[in-house]
Design a protein around this motif. Sequence first.
Motif, PDB file in Angstrom:
ATOM      1  N   HIS A 328       0.349  -5.241   0.891  1.00  0.00           N
ATOM      2  CA  HIS A 328      -1.073  -5.574   0.999  1.00  0.00           C
ATOM      3  C   HIS A 328      -1.675  -5.820  -0.385  1.00  0.00           C
ATOM      4  O   HIS A 328      -2.433  -6.779  -0.582  1.00  0.00           O
ATOM      5  CB  HIS A 328      -1.820  -4.446   1.709  1.00  0.00           C
ATOM      6  N   MET A 329      -1.330  -4.972  -1.345  1.00  0.00           N
ATOM      7  CA  MET A 329      -1.841  -5.125  -2.710  1.00  0.00           C
ATOM      8  C   MET A 329      -1.325  -6.420  -3.332  1.00  0.00           C
ATOM      9  O   MET A 329      -2.059  -7.139  -4.022  1.00  0.00           O
ATOM     10  CB  MET A 329      -1.427  -3.922  -3.561  1.00  0.00           C
ATOM     11  N   PHE A 330      -0.060  -6.742  -3.073  1.00  0.00           N
ATOM     12  CA  PHE A 330       0.517  -7.998  -3.557  1.00  0.00           C
ATOM     13  C   PHE A 330      -0.257  -9.191  -2.993  1.00  0.00           C
ATOM     14  O   PHE A 330      -0.564 -10.144  -3.707  1.00  0.00           O
ATOM     15  CB  PHE A 330       1.988  -8.073  -3.133  1.00  0.00           C
ATOM     16  N   SER A 331      -0.586  -9.125  -1.710  1.00  0.00           N
ATOM     17  CA  SER A 331      -1.318 -10.204  -1.053  1.00  0.00           C
ATOM     18  C   SER A 331      -2.687 -10.398  -1.678  1.00  0.00           C
ATOM     19  O   SER A 331      -3.119 -11.527  -1.946  1.00  0.00           O
ATOM     20  CB  SER A 331      -1.456  -9.909   0.443  1.00  0.00           C
ATOM     21  N   ASP A 332      -3.378  -9.292  -1.888  1.00  0.00           N
ATOM     22  CA  ASP A 332      -4.723  -9.365  -2.459  1.00  0.00           C
ATOM     23  C   ASP A 332      -4.695  -9.963  -3.863  1.00  0.00           C
ATOM     24  O   ASP A 332      -5.590 -10.728  -4.252  1.00  0.00           O
ATOM     25  CB  ASP A 332      -5.338  -7.963  -2.504  1.00  0.00           C
ATOM     26  N   LYS A 333      -3.661  -9.673  -4.596  1.00  0.00           N
ATOM     27  CA  LYS A 333      -3.553 -10.167  -5.972  1.00  0.00           C
ATOM     28  C   LYS A 333      -3.153 -11.638  -6.025  1.00  0.00           C
ATOM     29  O   LYS A 333      -3.600 -12.378  -6.908  1.00  0.00           O
ATOM     30  CB  LYS A 333      -2.531  -9.328  -6.743  1.00  0.00           C
ATOM     31  N   ASN A 334      -2.326 -12.081  -5.069  1.00  0.00           N
ATOM     32  CA  ASN A 334      -1.686 -13.386  -5.196  1.00  0.00           C
ATOM     33  C   ASN A 334      -2.249 -14.509  -4.330  1.00  0.00           C
ATOM     34  O   ASN A 334      -2.099 -15.678  -4.685  1.00  0.00           O
ATOM     35  CB  ASN A 334      -0.187 -13.254  -4.926  1.00  0.00           C
ATOM     36  N   PHE A 335      -2.866 -14.200  -3.185  1.00  0.00           N
ATOM     37  CA  PHE A 335      -3.416 -15.297  -2.376  1.00  0.00           C
ATOM     38  C   PHE A 335      -4.688 -14.904  -1.634  1.00  0.00           C
ATOM     39  O   PHE A 335      -4.890 -15.243  -0.486  1.00  0.00           O
ATOM     40  CB  PHE A 335      -2.369 -15.870  -1.408  1.00  0.00           C
ATOM     41  N   SER A 336      -5.534 -14.197  -2.339  1.00  0.00           N
ATOM     42  CA  SER A 336      -6.846 -13.847  -1.801  1.00  0.00           C
ATOM     43  C   SER A 336      -7.759 -15.071  -1.794  1.00  0.00           C
ATOM     44  O   SER A 336      -7.579 -16.006  -2.572  1.00  0.00           O
ATOM     45  CB  SER A 336      -7.472 -12.736  -2.648  1.00  0.00           C
ATOM     46  N   LEU A 337      -8.759 -15.037  -0.922  1.00  0.00           N
ATOM     47  CA  LEU A 337      -9.738 -16.124  -0.848  1.00  0.00           C
ATOM     48  C   LEU A 337     -10.536 -16.295  -2.138  1.00  0.00           C
ATOM     49  O   LEU A 337     -11.221 -17.302  -2.314  1.00  0.00           O
ATOM     50  CB  LEU A 337     -10.710 -15.889   0.310  1.00  0.00           C
ATOM     51  N   ARG A 338     -10.451 -15.337  -3.027  1.00  0.00           N
ATOM     52  CA  ARG A 338     -11.155 -15.472  -4.306  1.00  0.00           C
ATOM     53  C   ARG A 338     -10.737 -16.748  -5.028  1.00  0.00           C
ATOM     54  O   ARG A 338     -11.525 -17.376  -5.739  1.00  0.00           O
ATOM     55  CB  ARG A 338     -10.885 -14.249  -5.197  1.00  0.00           C
ATOM     56  N   GLU A 339      -9.473 -17.134  -4.837  1.00  0.00           N
ATOM     57  CA  GLU A 339      -8.993 -18.360  -5.481  1.00  0.00           C
ATOM     58  C   GLU A 339      -9.717 -19.579  -4.926  1.00  0.00           C
ATOM     59  O   GLU A 339     -10.073 -20.496  -5.667  1.00  0.00           O
ATOM     60  CB  GLU A 339      -7.479 -18.498  -5.270  1.00  0.00           C
ATOM     61  N   ILE A 340      -9.930 -19.597  -3.602  1.00  0.00           N
ATOM     62  CA  ILE A 340     -10.653 -20.707  -2.975  1.00  0.00           C
ATOM     63  C   ILE A 340     -12.112 -20.702  -3.427  1.00  0.00           C
ATOM     64  O   ILE A 340     -12.694 -21.752  -3.730  1.00  0.00           O
ATOM     65  CB  ILE A 340     -10.583 -20.615  -1.439  1.00  0.00           C
ATOM     66  N   GLU A 341     -12.709 -19.530  -3.457  1.00  0.00           N
ATOM     67  CA  GLU A 341     -14.123 -19.402  -3.829  1.00  0.00           C
ATOM     68  C   GLU A 341     -14.414 -20.000  -5.192  1.00  0.00           C
ATOM     69  O   GLU A 341     -15.461 -20.620  -5.404  1.00  0.00           O
ATOM     70  CB  GLU A 341     -14.526 -17.923  -3.827  1.00  0.00           C
TER      71      GLU A 341
END
Length: 362
Positions: A328-341
């Motif tokens: 879960h932590m890996f996911s949040d770091k690597n492909f979170s919507l923050r990148e889209i934002e």
Amino acid sequence: MKILSLGYSSVDSGGPFNVEQNYINTLKSKNIEVVKEIYSFKDISKILISDRKKFIDYLDEYDLVHFHNIFSVSNAIISNILFKNHIPYIISLHGNLNNWSMRQSKLKKIIFLKLFKSFISKSQAIHVLNDYEKNEISNILNFKKLRIFKLQNCLDVSQYKITKLINKEKFTILFFGRLNFKKGIYRLLDIIKLIEKEKINDIKFLFVGPKDKLIYNDFISKIESLKITKIVEIREGIKTLKEKNKLFSESDVFILPSDDEADSVSVKEALSAGLPVIISKNCKFQFTKNANEFIKIIDNKNLNQYVDTILEFYKNYQNLSSLAIKAHMFSDKNFSLREIETDLPKVYNDCLTYSFESKNWY
């Protein structure tokens, strides 16, 4: 900024539909107005005959149009109208020009690309998911005359819950995706047969996803012929995030022995929900070495390695809780919507201002 999004009609279209919805929801949260429309060939034909001027006026209300479905005659016709009226548009390919995809209905796709080559050539930008996709389409598109930007599929990772059902009877390996040949479901049945020979009583394989009607009956026949019915369960496809979280909560490991993926959303969803994933090299999933505890990438020719990896997770069941947190932590770091934002609005702005300053451009 006002954006018109033209894409897929339903969740049955899989990853591209979910990606488009994520874009729309994320941009709206950043106070960017996004409207989603879907036009069939029949719709466009009727509009061009009766309300062409009104339709052009409607399109002119938008700063930019974002296409999410390239093999669409109606979208190609709309793109021509946009170009003639100086309304910029971009196209997300979603892996549809990748080698594997192009081999399916190859003649139809080649004819489409010949007839509607201006759909691509007159676009303001082409969106690819990763370097793999860019390399695969290099023999189809003339990069010298196109602007290409890279932006991977992202998720709202916080919405995926790390929960497990208590007192589960069986260790569950989940296949979550369309039940079609591309996803490697026949290969998975051969893997399941090898597992079945191990005579493990508390293990099962759960298939969840829309059926491919052309092969489904044959798929069921193979399950019966392999005599693995007792350890296989098949369910209908699900659509809501609530349903997905429930599904992930009753699963222990995710598997996808796919023949080709552009940037699998289901793999990222599983990781976000804390499941270790066993996937093929064809998934083209990029990760760092410190994630190899919960991301196992296997050559599809090596079925025994799939079996060994499944059994490794099965025998070390007690470690899954700690792996879930790491995944879960890996996911949040690597492909979170923050990148889209942050990145997608910059790309849109670059297209409108011709500045092309975003880090996402090649």
